[in-house]
Design an enzyme around this catalytic site. Structure first.
Site, PDB file in Angstrom:
ATOM      1  N   ASP A 312       0.837  -1.190   0.000  1.00  0.00           N
ATOM      2  CA  ASP A 312       0.000   0.000   0.000  1.00  0.00           C
ATOM      3  C   ASP A 312       0.879   1.250   0.000  1.00  0.00           C
ATOM      4  O   ASP A 312       1.398   1.592   1.050  1.00  0.00           O
ATOM      5  CB  ASP A 312      -0.976  -0.003   1.182  1.00  0.00           C
ATOM      6  CG  ASP A 312      -0.305  -0.383   2.511  1.00  0.00           C
ATOM      7  OD1 ASP A 312       0.741  -1.052   2.505  1.00  0.00           O
ATOM      8  OD2 ASP A 312      -0.861  -0.016   3.561  1.00  0.00           O
ATOM      9  N   GLU A 496      12.571   1.156   7.599  1.00  0.00           N
ATOM     10  CA  GLU A 496      11.510   0.342   7.012  1.00  0.00           C
ATOM     11  C   GLU A 496      11.770  -0.004   5.552  1.00  0.00           C
ATOM     12  O   GLU A 496      11.472  -1.102   5.091  1.00  0.00           O
ATOM     13  CB  GLU A 496      10.195   1.123   7.149  1.00  0.00           C
ATOM     14  CG  GLU A 496       8.984   0.448   6.571  1.00  0.00           C
ATOM     15  CD  GLU A 496       7.782   1.374   6.524  1.00  0.00           C
ATOM     16  OE1 GLU A 496       6.668   0.856   6.481  1.00  0.00           O
ATOM     17  OE2 GLU A 496       7.968   2.611   6.518  1.00  0.00           O
TER      18      GLU A 496
END
Length: 565
Positions: A312, A496
């Site tokens: 996403d 991340e």
């Protein structure tokens, strides 16, 4: 269009029958599910909408994670009484009636730590325990401690956790691996599936199904006992992903299941709700409003389903890579999801055999074989020479190459000749100085170029190694590790995602700032360090020069080439 051979319809007809037998024999539907906790947008109704639209907090997730200090119905009644009064202060009202999530203390690592020492020191920092939660908390309780990704992600996430667990196992923390498997089994027993994360607002969807692989990982330490212990939960999760299959006609879709015209059964991502995501409320409303030619509910469902995919967002789901409002996740059959479903079926077969049920093991093998044929037929783009997603609207395989194309290799579902073509495509189109590109498209979305993500680096590395492509696998690991090391040397943290067009830079794009911690990056980094360095001389930092690959072209995959459909 060719007519099918006379025997083909009979052959395909066996597959649904097999599924019915599996489900009927095992009674794998979820047990009596307790009352599902309501997400904050339902609990708080117009108050939630007004707070999010007022943008009181820089991150929409903040209020979604806030805990009501009393019964939400009473808070809502007070709000309705006060909101039109002169001098009403919405932020003050929120501060009085809610406990906001606390910012985590910034972790400062000890001076002079190596990359490995830093990661090993982070495991306790990222460990949480929520055996009990407040009555109206969106956080769902779990019986055992768990490791979170880090940053704004204060809860456990489904597919993140598998790659985190790889690192925990590499560090020898098998107790934490066992705890996390137990937690996910608890969620399956409680809710009928593993939600996106342990929040009430994540319950309407799952994420890439790695639970069976988690159990298989635990079995490396505990043996077949782990497979037998968690067989019921693996069966229940499979039932969740295949829910509705018994009613499907050819060419139809139901929730997460797709039945193609020839009877082939595949899966897609799906969210049971079609409203804005509470954690991204304003952003979703804006996206839906920007395309008045589509129903808002359709856009909301596709946004949520993209969140279920873990990607996403990405051009992978869009008709126009520059316009998020053109995404249509639910009309795309993903190659990575179906590879994971194939792997789930294979592990279910293994676990059934370990439990002494050879008949059921054979049924799951039949399902896996049928899915493998479906992957080879529908998820391979012969013109381009790579695996790709299937488009339910155009009835064709899509052209875009993404890092998801490596998943059939990762689960040993690829034909040998196609794996070789994938190695060439990967090296030619996706490999960058800092690792593997997610796609080759620059859209501004975080699951596109120039970002590289740790789980996709590991899937590619393992997948290519499975088919004897050790040089390309080493290139990916080496480039990504160099990126991680350079960033760590400068900033003393792992993040991340990374910009793979260079080395030493965190990634960008997406709905929130770059997060550090970071669970799956830690796990993959440890696995890669132990892959590139000899076991007798483990390395704590990335070596200054790229190691050579011994016997890089020897030991070809034992996987038999599947006939090209």
């Amino acid at each position: 269009m060719k007519s099918p051979a006379p025997s083909r319809p009979q052959k395909m007809a066996l597959i649904p029958a097999c599924i019915f037998l599996c489900f009927a024999a095992l009674s794998v539907q979820a047990e009596e599910t307790p009352v599902t906790p309501q997400p904050p947008d339902i609990l708080l109704g117009p108050l939630f909408n007004d707070v999010q639209n007022a943008k009181l907090f820089p991150d929409q997730k903040t209020f979604a994670d806030a805990v009501p200090n009393s019964d939400p119905l009473m808070i809502l009644a007070d709000y309705r009484m006060q909101q039109n009064q002169s001098g009403f202060d919405l932020r003050h009202f929120v501060n009085v009636n809610f406990t906001l999530p606390k910012e985590g203390e910034k972790y400062v690592p000890p001076e002079g730590q190596s990359l490995r020492e830093h990661i090993d020191g982070l495991w306790p920092v990222l460990t949480r325990s929520t055996e009990n939660t407040e009555k109206w908390d969106s956080l769902l309780p779990l019986p055992e401690p768990y490791v979170v990704p880090g940053g704004r992600f204060r809860e456990v996430y489904y597919w993140d956790s598998y790659f985190t667990m790889l690192g925990l196992a590499e560090s020898g923390h098998w107790d934490k691996v066992a705890d996390m498997v137990a937690n996910f089994a608890h969620e399956i027993d409680t809710y009928g599936h593993i939600p996106n994360g342990n929040r009430s607002y994540y319950l309407s969807r799952s994420q890439p199904p790695f639970f069976a692989m988690m159990v298989e990982l635990l079995a490396q330490h505990e043996g077949d006992a782990a497979l037998k212990q968690y067989l019921p939960q693996m069966q229940k999760e499979y039932a969740y992903w295949m829910d509705g299959v018994e009613n499907l006609q050819a060419g139809q879709q139901e929730k997460r299941v797709v039945k193609l015209q020839d009877g082939t059964l595949l899966n897609r991502y799906w969210d049971d709700r079609d409203t804005p995501r509470p954690e991204s409320w304003v952003e979703d409303i804006a996206t839906a409003k920007s395309n008045p030619n589509r129903p808002a509910t359709e856009i909301y469902r596709d946004l949520r389903s993209a969140a279920a995919s873990g990607w996403d967002f990405s051009s992978r789901w869009m008709d126009n890579p520059q316009q998020l409002n053109t995404l249509r996740t639910t009309s795309i059959v993903p190659v990575d999801l179906n590879s994971l479903m194939f792997k789930m079926e294979k592990i279910l077969a293994r676990a059934s055999k370990a439990a002494g049920d050879n008949a059921m093991a054979n049924q799951y093998e039949t399902l896996a074989n049928a899915r493998q044929k479906g992957i080879e037929k529908y998820l391979w783009n012969d013109q381009q020479g790579w695996y790709a997603d299937y488009d339910l609207k155009s009835h064709k395989v899509r052209n875009q190459l993404t890092a998801a194309a490596l998943f059939p290799l990762y689960v040993n579902a690829a034909a040998k000749d196609r794996a070789n073509k994938m190695a060439t495509a990967t090296k030619t189109h996706l490999l960058q100085p800092g690792g593997l590109n997610t796609t080759s498209v620059k859209s501004g979305q975080q699951w596109d170029a120039p970002n590289g993500w740790a789980p996709l680096q590991w899937v590619a590395t393992e997948g290519l190694q499975n088919y004897g492509q050790k040089e390309v696998a080493m290139d990916i690991s080496w480039h990504f590790l160099t990126n991680v090391q350079h960033t760590y040397d400068r900033e003393k943290k792992l993040v991340e995602k990374y910009d793979v067009s260079t080395t030493g830079t965190g990634g960008g794009g997406g709905e929130y700032p770059l997060q550090d911690g970071f669970g799956w990056t830690n796990g993959v980094t440890l696995k890669m360090l132990d892959l590139i360095c000899p076991k007798e001389q483990p390395c704590d930092n990335v070596p200054a020069t790229r190691p050579t690959v011994k016997s890089a072209t020897t030991q070809p995959s034992t996987k038999e080439a599947q006939p090209t459909p």
